[in-house]
Design a protein around this motif. Sequence first.
Motif, PDB file in Angstrom:
ATOM      1  N   GLY A  72       8.364   0.539  -2.838  1.00 19.73           N
ATOM      2  CA  GLY A  72       8.514  -0.756  -2.196  1.00 19.73           C
ATOM      3  C   GLY A  72       7.555  -1.011  -1.056  1.00 19.73           C
ATOM      4  O   GLY A  72       6.349  -0.763  -1.161  1.00 19.73           O
ATOM      5  N   TYR A  73       8.109  -1.468   0.081  1.00 21.37           N
ATOM      6  CA  TYR A  73       7.278  -1.912   1.199  1.00 21.37           C
ATOM      7  C   TYR A  73       6.576  -0.750   1.900  1.00 21.37           C
ATOM      8  O   TYR A  73       7.197   0.256   2.255  1.00 21.37           O
ATOM      9  CB  TYR A  73       8.129  -2.657   2.224  1.00 21.37           C
ATOM     10  CG  TYR A  73       8.726  -3.937   1.705  1.00 21.37           C
ATOM     11  CD1 TYR A  73       7.917  -5.013   1.356  1.00 21.37           C
ATOM     12  CD2 TYR A  73      10.111  -4.074   1.562  1.00 21.37           C
ATOM     13  CE1 TYR A  73       8.470  -6.191   0.870  1.00 21.37           C
ATOM     14  CE2 TYR A  73      10.668  -5.247   1.081  1.00 21.37           C
ATOM     15  CZ  TYR A  73       9.843  -6.301   0.731  1.00 21.37           C
ATOM     16  OH  TYR A  73      10.386  -7.464   0.251  1.00 21.37           O
ATOM     17  N   CYS A  74       5.280  -0.927   2.107  1.00 20.82           N
ATOM     18  CA  CYS A  74       4.470   0.005   2.892  1.00 20.82           C
ATOM     19  C   CYS A  74       3.643  -0.874   3.836  1.00 20.82           C
ATOM     20  O   CYS A  74       2.494  -1.210   3.562  1.00 20.82           O
ATOM     21  CB  CYS A  74       3.589   0.838   1.966  1.00 20.82           C
ATOM     22  SG  CYS A  74       2.622   2.105   2.800  1.00 20.82           S
ATOM     23  N   ILE A  75       4.271  -1.237   4.955  1.00 28.83           N
ATOM     24  CA  ILE A  75       3.762  -2.314   5.798  1.00 28.83           C
ATOM     25  C   ILE A  75       3.496  -1.796   7.211  1.00 28.83           C
ATOM     26  O   ILE A  75       4.252  -0.978   7.741  1.00 28.83           O
ATOM     27  CB  ILE A  75       4.780  -3.474   5.874  1.00 28.83           C
ATOM     28  CG1 ILE A  75       5.227  -3.910   4.474  1.00 28.83           C
ATOM     29  CG2 ILE A  75       4.222  -4.652   6.668  1.00 28.83           C
ATOM     30  CD1 ILE A  75       4.147  -4.510   3.624  1.00 28.83           C
ATOM     31  N   GLY A  76       2.441  -2.292   7.848  1.00 31.33           N
ATOM     32  CA  GLY A  76       2.192  -2.030   9.266  1.00 31.33           C
ATOM     33  C   GLY A  76       2.188  -0.553   9.601  1.00 31.33           C
ATOM     34  O   GLY A  76       1.369   0.215   9.103  1.00 31.33           O
ATOM     35  N   GLY A  77       3.126  -0.146  10.477  1.00 29.13           N
ATOM     36  CA  GLY A  77       3.218   1.254  10.860  1.00 29.13           C
ATOM     37  C   GLY A  77       3.505   2.167   9.684  1.00 29.13           C
ATOM     38  O   GLY A  77       3.088   3.331   9.675  1.00 29.13           O
ATOM     39  N   GLY A  78       4.201   1.660   8.677  1.00 32.54           N
ATOM     40  CA  GLY A  78       4.426   2.448   7.469  1.00 32.54           C
ATOM     41  C   GLY A  78       3.123   2.724   6.742  1.00 32.54           C
ATOM     42  O   GLY A  78       2.875   3.837   6.281  1.00 32.54           O
ATOM     43  N   ALA A  79       2.269   1.697   6.664  1.00 33.39           N
ATOM     44  CA  ALA A  79       0.948   1.886   6.065  1.00 33.39           C
ATOM     45  C   ALA A  79       0.149   2.903   6.859  1.00 33.39           C
ATOM     46  O   ALA A  79      -0.575   3.732   6.294  1.00 33.39           O
ATOM     47  CB  ALA A  79       0.208   0.553   5.991  1.00 33.39           C
ATOM     48  N   GLY A  80       0.286   2.862   8.189  1.00 34.07           N
ATOM     49  CA  GLY A  80      -0.429   3.815   9.030  1.00 34.07           C
ATOM     50  C   GLY A  80      -0.055   5.251   8.722  1.00 34.07           C
ATOM     51  O   GLY A  80      -0.918   6.133   8.632  1.00 34.07           O
ATOM     52  N   LEU A  81       1.239   5.521   8.543  1.00 30.63           N
ATOM     53  CA  LEU A  81       1.676   6.884   8.213  1.00 30.63           C
ATOM     54  C   LEU A  81       1.230   7.275   6.804  1.00 30.63           C
ATOM     55  O   LEU A  81       0.812   8.413   6.573  1.00 30.63           O
ATOM     56  CB  LEU A  81       3.193   6.997   8.330  1.00 30.63           C
ATOM     57  CG  LEU A  81       3.799   6.853   9.728  1.00 30.63           C
ATOM     58  CD1 LEU A  81       5.306   7.085   9.678  1.00 30.63           C
ATOM     59  CD2 LEU A  81       3.150   7.821  10.717  1.00 30.63           C
ATOM     60  N   ALA A  82       1.320   6.338   5.867  1.00 26.65           N
ATOM     61  CA  ALA A  82       0.911   6.649   4.493  1.00 26.65           C
ATOM     62  C   ALA A  82      -0.579   6.969   4.425  1.00 26.65           C
ATOM     63  O   ALA A  82      -1.000   7.889   3.717  1.00 26.65           O
ATOM     64  CB  ALA A  82       1.247   5.486   3.573  1.00 26.65           C
ATOM     65  N   LEU A  83      -1.388   6.214   5.167  1.00 33.30           N
ATOM     66  CA  LEU A  83      -2.835   6.444   5.151  1.00 33.30           C
ATOM     67  C   LEU A  83      -3.210   7.762   5.816  1.00 33.30           C
ATOM     68  O   LEU A  83      -4.276   8.323   5.540  1.00 33.30           O
ATOM     69  CB  LEU A  83      -3.563   5.291   5.851  1.00 33.30           C
ATOM     70  CG  LEU A  83      -3.536   3.944   5.133  1.00 33.30           C
ATOM     71  CD1 LEU A  83      -4.184   2.871   5.997  1.00 33.30           C
ATOM     72  CD2 LEU A  83      -4.223   4.023   3.778  1.00 33.30           C
ATOM     73  N   ALA A  84      -2.341   8.270   6.689  1.00 31.02           N
ATOM     74  CA  ALA A  84      -2.602   9.561   7.332  1.00 31.02           C
ATOM     75  C   ALA A  84      -2.348  10.727   6.376  1.00 31.02           C
ATOM     76  O   ALA A  84      -2.781  11.849   6.656  1.00 31.02           O
ATOM     77  CB  ALA A  84      -1.739   9.718   8.581  1.00 31.02           C
ATOM     78  N   CYS A  85      -1.651  10.472   5.279  1.00 25.99           N
ATOM     79  CA  CYS A  85      -1.430  11.510   4.270  1.00 25.99           C
ATOM     80  C   CYS A  85      -2.684  11.686   3.413  1.00 25.99           C
ATOM     81  O   CYS A  85      -3.552  10.812   3.353  1.00 25.99           O
ATOM     82  CB  CYS A  85      -0.240  11.142   3.381  1.00 25.99           C
ATOM     83  SG  CYS A  85       1.364  11.155   4.228  1.00 25.99           S
ATOM     84  N   ASP A  86      -2.755  12.815   2.724  1.00 13.71           N
ATOM     85  CA  ASP A  86      -3.915  13.092   1.885  1.00 13.71           C
ATOM     86  C   ASP A  86      -3.927  12.254   0.616  1.00 13.71           C
ATOM     87  O   ASP A  86      -4.987  11.829   0.156  1.00 13.71           O
ATOM     88  CB  ASP A  86      -3.931  14.578   1.483  1.00 13.71           C
ATOM     89  CG  ASP A  86      -4.048  15.493   2.687  1.00 13.71           C
ATOM     90  OD1 ASP A  86      -4.917  15.238   3.542  1.00 13.71           O
ATOM     91  OD2 ASP A  86      -3.270  16.463   2.774  1.00 13.71           O
ATOM     92  N   ILE A  87      -2.754  12.029   0.037  1.00 11.50           N
ATOM     93  CA  ILE A  87      -2.625  11.386  -1.268  1.00 11.50           C
ATOM     94  C   ILE A  87      -1.448  10.425  -1.210  1.00 11.50           C
ATOM     95  O   ILE A  87      -0.444  10.701  -0.538  1.00 11.50           O
ATOM     96  CB  ILE A  87      -2.389  12.438  -2.373  1.00 11.50           C
ATOM     97  CG1 ILE A  87      -3.566  13.431  -2.412  1.00 11.50           C
ATOM     98  CG2 ILE A  87      -2.186  11.801  -3.745  1.00 11.50           C
ATOM     99  CD1 ILE A  87      -3.267  14.700  -3.192  1.00 11.50           C
ATOM    100  N   ARG A  88      -1.560   9.301  -1.937  1.00 10.79           N
ATOM    101  CA  ARG A  88      -0.488   8.306  -1.954  1.00 10.79           C
ATOM    102  C   ARG A  88      -0.094   7.986  -3.399  1.00 10.79           C
ATOM    103  O   ARG A  88      -0.898   7.468  -4.166  1.00 10.79           O
ATOM    104  CB  ARG A  88      -0.950   7.014  -1.240  1.00 10.79           C
ATOM    105  CG  ARG A  88      -0.957   7.130   0.270  1.00 10.79           C
ATOM    106  CD  ARG A  88      -1.998   6.234   0.915  1.00 10.79           C
ATOM    107  NE  ARG A  88      -3.343   6.656   0.555  1.00 10.79           N
ATOM    108  CZ  ARG A  88      -3.973   7.695   1.120  1.00 10.79           C
ATOM    109  NH1 ARG A  88      -3.379   8.390   2.067  1.00 10.79           N
ATOM    110  NH2 ARG A  88      -5.192   8.047   0.721  1.00 10.79           N
ATOM    111  N   TYR A  89       1.152   8.331  -3.751  1.00  9.66           N
ATOM    112  CA  TYR A  89       1.745   7.950  -5.023  1.00  9.66           C
ATOM    113  C   TYR A  89       2.664   6.759  -4.755  1.00  9.66           C
ATOM    114  O   TYR A  89       3.452   6.796  -3.808  1.00  9.66           O
ATOM    115  CB  TYR A  89       2.579   9.102  -5.603  1.00  9.66           C
ATOM    116  CG  TYR A  89       1.794  10.123  -6.398  1.00  9.66           C
ATOM    117  CD1 TYR A  89       0.549  10.581  -5.978  1.00  9.66           C
ATOM    118  CD2 TYR A  89       2.322  10.639  -7.577  1.00  9.66           C
ATOM    119  CE1 TYR A  89      -0.155  11.522  -6.709  1.00  9.66           C
ATOM    120  CE2 TYR A  89       1.622  11.589  -8.315  1.00  9.66           C
ATOM    121  CZ  TYR A  89       0.382  12.024  -7.878  1.00  9.66           C
ATOM    122  OH  TYR A  89      -0.310  12.958  -8.607  1.00  9.66           O
ATOM    123  N   ALA A  90       2.575   5.719  -5.581  1.00  7.14           N
ATOM    124  CA  ALA A  90       3.365   4.508  -5.330  1.00  7.14           C
ATOM    125  C   ALA A  90       4.004   4.006  -6.607  1.00  7.14           C
ATOM    126  O   ALA A  90       3.545   4.300  -7.714  1.00  7.14           O
ATOM    127  CB  ALA A  90       2.478   3.418  -4.723  1.00  7.14           C
TER     128      ALA A  90
END
Length: 260
Positions: free
Chosen positions: A107-125
Motif C-alpha cells: 500500500g502507501y509508501c509516502i513521505g517519511g515512509g518513502a524515506g525509510l524504504a529508500l534507505a533500504c537496499d532493496i524494495r519489494y512492493a
Amino acid sequence: MSDHLLVERHGAIATVVLNKPASHNAISIDMYRDLPGLVAGLDADPGVKVVVLRGAGQKSFASGADISEFERERGNAEAARNYNEHVAAAERAIEGLSKPTIAMVHGYCIGGGAGLALACDIRYADERARFAITPAKLGLVYSLESTKRVVDLAGPSRATWILVSGQQIQARRAFELGLFDELYPVEELEPATYEFAELITTRAQFSVRMGKEMVRRIVAGQLADDEATTHIRNSSFDTDDYAEGVRSFLAKRPPSFQWS
C-alpha cells in the motif's frame, strides 16, 4: 523502545514492523528516535543475516511522518532541526547496516515512509502500492541525503518531477522509475519477500556483506580500487566459506557456509 516498533525473528531473518495500523503506520518522533538503537542491535547480532522492514497489515508500509505531532515537535525552527536530526539518524542507521535490508511495501509508501524504504537496499512492493515524496505539499524541503537516494534510483530529471509534484505514483510506474525493485500481487508479496530473504541467508555472508560495501562505496563516488577494497577482495580467499564454496562446487552439492 517505542511500542510502535516491533521486532520479529524467523531463523536468521529479523523483521522490523512499523506498528501503527490505525494511522496507516505513520511514523512518530519516538519511532524515529528509537530506530537507530534497534537497528544497531540487529547489526551486532550474529544470528541475524537479513533485515526486513515493513508496516503492520497490508494497507500501508507507512503513510509518512505523523503530522499530528508537527505543531508540537516542529513548531519552531529549533524544534524542527531536532526533529530532522532524528529522521536523518534513522535513515542513516538503516542505510548503514552491514547486513542486507529489504523494504516490504504494502500500500502507501509516502513521505517519511518513502524515506525509510529508500534507505533500504532493496524494495519489494505489491501491485497496489503508492509512492510519493511530499515536502512540496507541506512547505518543507527534503534533505540532501534523502534527495540523493531518489536521484541515484530515478535519475535527476525524474527525481525533480517526483519532488516538485508531490504526486502519488502507482506501483507499476514506481517500478519503471526504479523506486521499487520487484512487484507482486498483494497476497504474494510476503512469501516472495521472505523467500528472497531466506535465499540470502544461504549465501556466503562475507561475500554478501562485502558486496553491499562495494556498492555503497560506488554510490558514494569511489570509481577505482584502493587499498581497502583490494584488501576486502583478497581477504575472501582466506575464509572458510571460500574453501567450502570450492569443495561444494567440485562435489556438486549445496554449500554449507558457516561464517556469520
